[in-house]
Each structure stands twice: as structure tokens, then as C-alpha cells.
Design an enzyme around this catalytic site. Sequence first.
Site, short mmCIF file in Angstrom:
data_model
loop_
_atom_site.label_atom_id
_atom_site.label_comp_id
_atom_site.label_asym_id
_atom_site.label_seq_id
_atom_site.Cartn_x
_atom_site.Cartn_y
_atom_site.Cartn_z
N HIS A 316 25.46 -33.41 -3.94
CA HIS A 316 25.59 -32.06 -4.48
C HIS A 316 24.97 -31.08 -3.50
CE1 HIS A 316 25.52 -28.67 -7.24
NE2 HIS A 316 26.43 -29.34 -7.91
N ASP A 373 30.06 -35.32 -12.32
CA ASP A 373 31.42 -35.87 -12.36
C ASP A 373 31.45 -37.39 -12.36
OD1 ASP A 373 32.77 -33.45 -12.49
OD2 ASP A 373 32.51 -33.11 -10.36
N1 CMC Z 1 29.63 -40.20 0.00
C1 CMC Z 1 29.18 -40.53 1.26
N2 CMC Z 1 28.55 -39.67 2.07
C2 CMC Z 1 28.34 -38.41 1.62
C3 CMC Z 1 28.77 -38.00 0.34
C4 CMC Z 1 29.42 -38.95 -0.48
N3 CMC Z 1 29.84 -38.60 -1.71
N4 CMC Z 1 28.44 -36.70 0.15
C5 CMC Z 1 27.83 -36.30 1.28
N5 CMC Z 1 27.77 -37.34 2.16
C6 CMC Z 1 27.10 -37.33 3.48
C7 CMC Z 1 27.93 -36.55 4.50
O1 CMC Z 1 28.82 -37.40 5.18
C8 CMC Z 1 26.84 -36.01 5.39
O2 CMC Z 1 26.37 -37.08 6.20
P1 CMC Z 1 25.86 -36.79 7.72
O3 CMC Z 1 24.65 -35.92 7.56
O4 CMC Z 1 25.58 -38.12 8.28
O5 CMC Z 1 27.00 -36.06 8.41
C9 CMC Z 1 25.70 -35.66 4.43
O6 CMC Z 1 25.88 -36.58 3.31
C10 CMC Z 1 25.72 -34.22 3.91
O7 CMC Z 1 27.02 -33.95 3.35
P2 CMC Z 1 27.69 -32.50 3.29
O8 CMC Z 1 29.16 -32.66 3.15
O9 CMC Z 1 27.20 -31.69 4.46
O10 CMC Z 1 27.05 -31.90 1.97
P3 CMC Z 1 27.58 -30.63 1.16
O11 CMC Z 1 26.39 -30.08 0.47
O12 CMC Z 1 28.34 -29.70 2.03
O13 CMC Z 1 28.62 -31.26 0.13
C11 CMC Z 1 29.57 -32.28 -1.80
C12 CMC Z 1 28.37 -31.50 -1.23
C13 CMC Z 1 29.40 -32.35 -3.31
C14 CMC Z 1 30.88 -31.53 -1.47
C15 CMC Z 1 29.61 -33.71 -1.17
O14 CMC Z 1 28.42 -34.40 -1.47
C16 CMC Z 1 30.83 -34.53 -1.65
O15 CMC Z 1 31.90 -34.42 -1.04
N6 CMC Z 1 30.66 -35.36 -2.72
C17 CMC Z 1 31.78 -36.10 -3.28
C18 CMC Z 1 32.62 -35.20 -4.16
C19 CMC Z 1 31.94 -34.88 -5.47
O16 CMC Z 1 31.41 -35.75 -6.16
N7 CMC Z 1 32.01 -33.59 -5.86
C20 CMC Z 1 31.48 -33.11 -7.14
C21 CMC Z 1 30.32 -32.17 -6.99
S1 CMC Z 1 29.44 -31.89 -8.53
C22 CMC Z 1 30.52 -30.99 -9.55
C23 CMC Z 1 30.87 -29.66 -9.02
O17 CMC Z 1 29.98 -28.86 -8.72
O18 CMC Z 1 32.07 -29.38 -8.97
#
Ligand code: CMC
Length: 427
Positions: A316, A373
Site C-alpha cells: 500500500h 483487497d
Molecule cells: N508484490 C511484490 N512486490 C511488490 C508488491 C507486490 N504486491 N507491491 C510492491 N512491491 C515491491 C515493488 O516491486 C518495489 O520493489 P523494489 O523497491 O525492489 O523496486 C517496492 O515493493 C515498492 O513498490 P511500489 O510500486 O514503488 O509501491 P507503491 O506505493 O507505488 O505501490 C501498490 C503501491 C498498492 C500499487 C503496490 O503495492 C501494488 O501494486 N500492490 C498490488 C496491487 C494491490 O493490491 N492494490 C490494492 C491497493 S489497496 C486498495 C486501494 O487503495 O485501492
Amino acid sequence: MKKNTVTLTDNRTGKTYEYNILDAARGPSVVDIRTFFQDTGMFTFDPGYTSTASCKSTITFIDGEKGELRYRGIPIEKLAKEHTYMETCFLLLNERLPSIDEHKEFDLELRHRAFLHEGLRQLFNAFPDNAHPMATLSAAVTALASFYREHLELDTEEEYQAMARRIIAKIPTIAAFSYRHSLGIPFIQPDIDLYFTRNFLTMMRAYPGGKMHLGLHGHEEIKEVEVRALDTIFTLHADHEQNASTTVVRNVASTGAHPYVAIASGISALWGRAHGGANESVIAQLEMIGSVENIDTFIARAKDPNDNFRLMGFGHRVYKNFDPRARILKHLQDELRIELGLNTELMAIARKIEEIALSDEYFISRNLYPNIDFYTGIILTALQIPKSMFTPIFVIGRTVGWISQLIEFKKDKSSKIARPRQLYTGK
Ligand code: CMC
């Protein structure tokens, strides 16, 4: 005396610029850089708004470090435990919980406003069979703007409230119709004798003209425990401050567009897998994993920097210790397992993934915890709600949040059209 300001130095010229710090009621203060361009001739650069507060708001507070979420100052745990989704809607719209009479009046008015104009009903015929309910929902909400042109200009409190109550009441009907259209089965009209959440489940499940309901595991009626579980899910989704879809709603509203068109844009933004669409993807992913023995392969893929695969329902942008909504749902899931005697293979895979991820260095070091989720997908599956309806259910819960944020935006005299700048790198 120390000044409540930040001083920036341009090291090319040695010039300094001073900006006021605005203190928040809770959470981080912000640096007021509204005159930054005027002062320096430069823009600030923050794609994805990781350090940018886009507005002032009194609606929802999140402390991502502590895992805290409050609507109008009230902790989410209290609302989920002691109050209904209807009361939560009233709270978000009116800044306080309703009295008994206000609650009755609000509930009754929403029941009466749940019906759709016959013309809008015809719109569903235009969509192909198998249309995803999110596409139909977004289109139907845009169409709703054509039936209520009077809501384009909002002035009095009564006008704001009528606009808000109407859309909150109609969204479940549109969502249920979208679902039934995707199956090619006749629509069920709202029933004014039923509470909001039971009404939605009935519009999803009932046979036309009859009292028979396709309940859980062959039960005819919708069980109270199912209504309570879904009501809690609506409450947990009701608002989440300046997330992607809410930002879209505020930005569309900033142009002076019709409020329902702004909500339709929020619905479209929510559909994406990184946002509300994650709940559907969680279950699709668990089904793809198929059995507990295959989990290690997928965990390895999630950790591989050369693989785009992500574990859906983990991580998140704001919560860095745990998502308080996920914690409530984890308890709810355990309760449902006991009360409804559920113990599916999917639940077993989910439990194992959670266990592995919570003890794995990759996930721990990146603060990747199960989010809302992860559990909604599992609970809604247990309630026999089809995957395609997971994100529409998120929409039903979130509509009150979008509308409250839109109203706040419109009433704020300092609101401006959203118009970010750019760092041009082209020819
Ligand atoms: N599985 C594996 N690795 C992950 C995941 C995951 N679900 N989420 C983040 N990472 C890793 C990412 O690869 C990165 O690694 P590195 O630093 O080595 O490059 C690190 O964690 C930081 O990720 P980010 O994409 O920069 O983080 P963000 O804050 O921009 O993204 C997120 C947040 C929710 C989009 C992301 O965690 C994600 O894609 N999660 C899966 C989708 C999901 O469950 N979404 C629902 C969010 S909660 C409900 C809502 O608010 O809608």
C-alpha cells in the site's frame, strides 16, 4: 524565536526563498509552495504525488505508520463494530453520526431514491452480453447525469444533500442491474421494505417475481451474517482520503463538470488492478495458483525483479505497518469461517500466502502487508458473490466518500481547476 518556515537556497545563484509551514490537525505538516513558481520561475516535480498534499480536508485521516484510519475523527474499528454503513454515510456527509430520527429519515429517503428512471433501464439493452459490470456501471452513472441536470448547479445545503443521497441510493441498483445484464437475467427492482445492504443482495440474487433467493449453499433466504459482513465491507470502503479515484473525482469536479460525471470518472479510475480492481485480481490469482503446493513458485516470481508479477492484495502506498481495514476483515473472515462452516481451498491458499509473505525478508523489508483487497476478495467469494462484482461492491461503498470529497471541494472557495505542470524533455 524559531520561525514556522522552510528556507530553500538556489545554489546556482545563492538566492533564498522562504515558505510557510502549515500545521495539520494530525499528521505531517505541509510546506505552502503555492507561490513557488511565481517566486523562482521553477516548478516542483513529484510524479505520483508521493510528497504532495493536493488539498485541505476534514473528512478522513490516515496514519500510515500507526495503521490508523478515522472518518470525521471516529476510528474505523469503532464504526465497523458499532455502526451500520447507513450511519457511516450520514457521518461522512454531515460530519457527525445521526440521531435516531435522523437515521430513520436518511435510511427511508435512500430506500425511496433507489429506483431508476425507465429510460436509464433501457440503456442496459445497448451493452453486449458478458459486458463487465464495471464498464456498464461507469457508463450508466454518466447517463444518470442526463436525468438530473439540476445537480449541475449546487448552491444550498439541501441541493447538495439531495444530489448526494440520490447517487448513493441508486448505485446499488445500477450495480445489481449491471450484474444481471452480464448474465442476461431479468432485473429485480429495489424493495423499499429492505435495508440498503439486504436490498442490494436481493437485487443480485432473487428470482424474478418470487420470494426464493439463491442464498449461501442452497439456503433460500439471505442470512443476517451475510448482510452484516457486506455492510462492514461497505463501511471499510466508504472513504480513504486522497487516493487515485478520489483525486480523479476532485479533478473532474474542478472543471465544473456534473457531479455524477465526476463519480463515473472515479469508477473508471477505481477499476484498475493497482487500485480497486485488485480485489478481483486477488481471487483470479489464487485460482491461478490453484493449490498450496504451487505457492512457492509464485512467491519467487513476485520477488524476481525481472518478472512483472506482483502478489495482488499486498502493499500500500500509505500503510507501512498494516492496513487497519485488512485487520478488521481478517477477523471477519475467521468469524465467517466458523459461523458459516466455510473452509475452502482458496481460503487455505490465501492463509498460506499470508503466512509466507509475513515472514519473508523481501516483503518485510518493503513493508508489504496484506491490504483490504486481499481479504475482501476472499470474503466475497465465501458469500458466493462472483468475481466481476467485487470492484462494483467497492464502488457502492466508496460513492459516499467520493461525494463527500466532491462537496468539500465545491464548498471550498480557494479550490482551483486541477492543472499540474510538467518537466518537458521532448524535442
Ligand atoms: N508484490 C511484490 N512486490 C511488490 C508488491 C507486490 N504486491 N507491491 C510492491 N512491491 C515491491 C515493488 O516491486 C518495489 O520493489 P523494489 O523497491 O525492489 O523496486 C517496492 O515493493 C515498492 O513498490 P511500489 O510500486 O514503488 O509501491 P507503491 O506505493 O507505488 O505501490 C501498490 C503501491 C498498492 C500499487 C503496490 O503495492 C501494488 O501494486 N500492490 C498490488 C496491487 C494491490 O493490491 N492494490 C490494492 C491497493 S489497496 C486498495 C486501494 O487503495 O485501492
